[in-house]
Design a protein around this motif. Structure first.
Motif, mmCIF file in Angstrom:
data_model
loop_
_atom_site.group_PDB
_atom_site.id
_atom_site.type_symbol
_atom_site.label_atom_id
_atom_site.label_comp_id
_atom_site.label_asym_id
_atom_site.label_seq_id
_atom_site.Cartn_x
_atom_site.Cartn_y
_atom_site.Cartn_z
ATOM 1 N N ASP A 307 0.837 -1.202 0.000
ATOM 2 C CA ASP A 307 0.000 0.000 0.000
ATOM 3 C C ASP A 307 0.866 1.244 0.000
ATOM 4 N N ALA A 308 0.433 2.249 -0.764
ATOM 5 C CA ALA A 308 1.165 3.514 -0.836
ATOM 6 C C ALA A 308 0.995 4.284 0.467
ATOM 7 N N GLU A 309 2.090 4.846 0.950
ATOM 8 C CA GLU A 309 2.036 5.615 2.189
ATOM 9 C C GLU A 309 1.653 7.062 1.954
ATOM 10 N N THR A 310 1.961 7.592 0.789
ATOM 11 C CA THR A 310 1.633 8.986 0.478
ATOM 12 C C THR A 310 0.943 9.049 -0.876
ATOM 13 N N VAL A 311 0.292 10.186 -1.114
ATOM 14 C CA VAL A 311 -0.385 10.383 -2.389
ATOM 15 C C VAL A 311 0.652 10.432 -3.512
ATOM 16 N N GLY A 312 0.409 9.664 -4.584
ATOM 17 C CA GLY A 312 1.337 9.615 -5.700
ATOM 18 C C GLY A 312 2.355 8.501 -5.579
ATOM 19 N N ASP A 313 2.499 7.928 -4.375
ATOM 20 C CA ASP A 313 3.424 6.820 -4.168
ATOM 21 C C ASP A 313 2.787 5.529 -4.665
ATOM 22 N N LEU A 314 3.507 4.793 -5.511
ATOM 23 C CA LEU A 314 2.974 3.548 -6.078
ATOM 24 C C LEU A 314 3.226 2.349 -5.181
ATOM 25 N N GLY A 315 3.936 2.574 -4.058
ATOM 26 C CA GLY A 315 4.245 1.456 -3.183
ATOM 27 C C GLY A 315 5.443 0.667 -3.679
ATOM 28 N N GLU A 316 5.829 -0.334 -2.912
ATOM 29 C CA GLU A 316 6.971 -1.163 -3.268
ATOM 30 C C GLU A 316 6.519 -2.575 -3.613
ATOM 31 N N LEU A 317 7.360 -3.256 -4.416
ATOM 32 C CA LEU A 317 7.103 -4.647 -4.746
ATOM 33 C C LEU A 317 7.838 -5.532 -3.750
ATOM 34 N N VAL A 318 7.077 -6.369 -3.076
ATOM 35 C CA VAL A 318 7.636 -7.266 -2.073
ATOM 36 C C VAL A 318 7.477 -8.699 -2.563
ATOM 37 N N GLU A 319 8.568 -9.447 -2.536
ATOM 38 C CA GLU A 319 8.513 -10.833 -2.983
ATOM 39 C C GLU A 319 7.680 -11.665 -2.007
ATOM 40 N N VAL A 320 6.686 -12.384 -2.554
ATOM 41 C CA VAL A 320 5.797 -13.187 -1.711
ATOM 42 C C VAL A 320 5.877 -14.679 -2.031
ATOM 43 N N ALA A 321 6.480 -15.029 -3.149
ATOM 44 C CA ALA A 321 6.585 -16.449 -3.497
ATOM 45 C C ALA A 321 7.700 -16.654 -4.507
#
Length: 554
Positions: A307-321
């Motif tokens: 989830d994005a923390e600020t407006v305009g932030d696309l968030g980060e990709l976290v490896e899940v599998a």
């Protein structure tokens, strides 16, 4: 509408044919010998009572069994047409449907495409058929099950004499008054021993068992309705995903249907062959002359965007599998399954060119063109520049003899270059492809010379997620329960009453009349009660006897 009050005092809904309480036929001629229609207990059905307003007519239309059957037939025919040729989702992803069906299947394929049958199961009219079938099942069920349940719940033990003698199984017996009580007691005990539920009123008996079998068809309908709902939910976003995605080694792509929530990466594609000296497959390899594939494998990583923390932030990709995907060994996460479907070895990735003076043979600079995302121009220094006027990743000439591309996959890349040098400031045009180097606007002083090529492997992964599967399974299970419920049990009732100094016995079942008569005979054995007759069989005998007499006379 006003309710109809029977002589027993029970108020029946308008349209009732048989009093829900005492069973007296609600009609003018009570003495007619026609057997009662007990299919729905003679209850008032809305579709046969209210027929004036538009809502009544719609209800009457969809409650009709004939309409339901026609909807089923039309849906089955349409579904069969959709299987004549593959649906669009199953043709090669790079193929143009308008061309593919005509080329693969000829004139029939062209008609198939023009009629829209290539996307049948998501078409509006097919969905309308399925929805109409669902509406028909719901209305037909409500039209019958609600009044039927009310009638079966309201019925009394003591039934009207006309009700008794107009049952299919009916008989009367004259026994002494001293025997009546003991006879009724014996009959009751034997019926109870045969798993009948006994109710008693004013010295009369009614024995009943298997009432739940009457609800079998309606349980069927509930299962079918759930199944149809599950089928229709497949076309809602996020409920059902069956896609495929091509991923090049080292690339990340968004997982279809996740709207950027998940990304999948192809670390490496591995293709292994059996050794020709292998004891098991060596002989087969030698006979065929071709290598035998041992393993198709994609080393894949799945990422989820946070989830994005600020407006305009696309968030980060976290490896899940992370999982090696092989045939029949998918990677699974959060309801998604990733399957190994296909591959492509040595797909063109980068082509390198240099600018060459045709007269002197001198070369200037080097340009490495990313075939998936080429730059609009390349500066080679000293006033030399190459501009890409046009690019066709998969070049072909269309019907108008105009250069075009079949897809964005660089299977046959062709460039139209504009070369600008100090000697040719106005620029020169060159048409360059694999083994092609043409000068469409006249002879040039410079040309583009091929230097090198870089390739990579591409894997095709199937992406599947089905949230409708539990609904489909539940619908199927409920349907089978209803089928068993209605097929292996029968609703049987036996009335034993004291009328006019006689003992009257009547019986009804929704099927298997012979078993009902055997149950009655078992209950009255060793008593002075006469076995009731099947009035349908007796009537058939009466018809056959005169016919035989006429034949003998002839």
């Amino acid at each position: 509408m006003k309710k109809v009050t029977c002589e027993c005092g029970h108020k029946n809904p308008h349209g009732t044919e048989i009093c829900e309480s005492c069973g007296k036929p609600i009609e003018e001629n009570l003495e007619q010998k026609k057997l009662l229609d007990m299919r729905y207990e003679g209850v008032a059905r809305r579709s046969q009572t209210y027929t004036t307003t538009i809502i009544d007519k719609i209800w009457m239309f969809f409650s009709s069994v004939k309409v339901g059957i026609w909807l089923i037939v039309l849906t089955l025919l349409a579904s069969a047409l959709g299987t004549l040729f593959p649906q669009e989702m199953y043709i090669p992803p790079t193929a143009n449907p308008s061309i593919y069906y005509a080329e693969e299947y000829g004139y029939l394929g062209e008609i198939y495409y023009l009629l829209g049958l290539h996307n049948l199961y998501s078409s509006w009219w097919y969905m309308l058929l399925v929805a109409g079938l669902g509406v028909s099942l719901i209305i037909a069920s409500l039209d019958r099950v609600v009044p039927l349940h009310r009638a079966l719940k309201t019925q009394r033990v003591t039934r009207h004499a006309n009700f008794m003698k107009r049952q299919r199984v009916f008989g009367t017996s004259s026994i002494s008054q001293e025997e009546v009580d003991s006879t009724f007691s014996e009959v009751r005990e034997r019926l109870e021993a045969n798993k009948y539920k006994i109710s008693e009123e004013n010295g009369n008996l009614v024995a009943e068992k298997g009432r739940f079998a009457r609800w079998g068809p309606y349980v069927n309908h509930i299962g079918l309705i759930l199944f149809l709902i599950g089928c229709m939910l497949r076309y809602f976003p996020g409920m059902y995903i069956d896609e495929h995605v091509w991923i090049r080694e080292g690339d990340q792509v968004v997982v279809p249907g996740t709207e950027g929530q998940y990304y999948i990466e192809n670390d490496r594609f591995l293709l292994e062959f059996y050794d020709e000296n292998d004891e098991t497959f060596g002989e087969a390899i030698e006979r065929s002359g071709n290598p035998v594939v041992k393993n198709y494998q994609t080393d894949a990583r799945l990422y989820e965007r946070t989830d994005a923390e600020t407006v305009g932030d696309l968030g980060e990709l976290v490896e899940v599998a992370e999982h090696p995907i092989r045939v029949n060994f998918p990677m699974s996460h959060d309801g998604f399954n990733f399957y190994q479907l296909d591959y492509k070895l040595n797909e063109l990735k980068t082509m390198s060119f240099t600018l060459e003076n045709k007269e002197t043979g001198d070369t200037y600079g080097r340009m490495d063109i990313d075939l998936y995302d080429p730059e609009p121009s390349y500066d080679l220094g000293d006033g030399r520049e190459v501009i890409i006027r046009d690019y066709f990743p998969d070049y072909f000439l269309n019907n108008d003899n105009v250069p075009s591309t079949r897809s964005k996959i660089p299977d046959n890349p062709v460039f139209i270059f504009e070369m600008i040098t100090p000697d040719t400031p106005e620029g020169e045009v060159s048409f360059v492809g694999i083994r092609q180097n043409l000068e469409p606007l006249g002879e040039n002083d410079y040309k583009m010379t091929f230097v090198d090529v870089e390739t990579n492997n591409v894997t095709a992964l199937g992406v599947r997620k089905d949230r409708t599967l539990p609904i489909l399974i539940a619908g199927g299970v409920i349907f089978m329960i209803g089928l068993i419920q209605g097929s292996y049990w029968a609703h049987r009732r036996v009335w034993v009453q004291r009328i006019n100094g006689e003992v009257w016995i009547a019986g009804h079942t929704n099927k298997n009349w012979l078993t009902l008569r055997k149950d009655i005979d078992e209950a009255i054995k060793e008593t002075n009660l006469m076995s009731p007759l099947d009035q349908v069989e007796e009537k058939e005998k009466e018809v056959q006897v005169p016919n035989q007499t006429n034949k003998n006379e002839d």
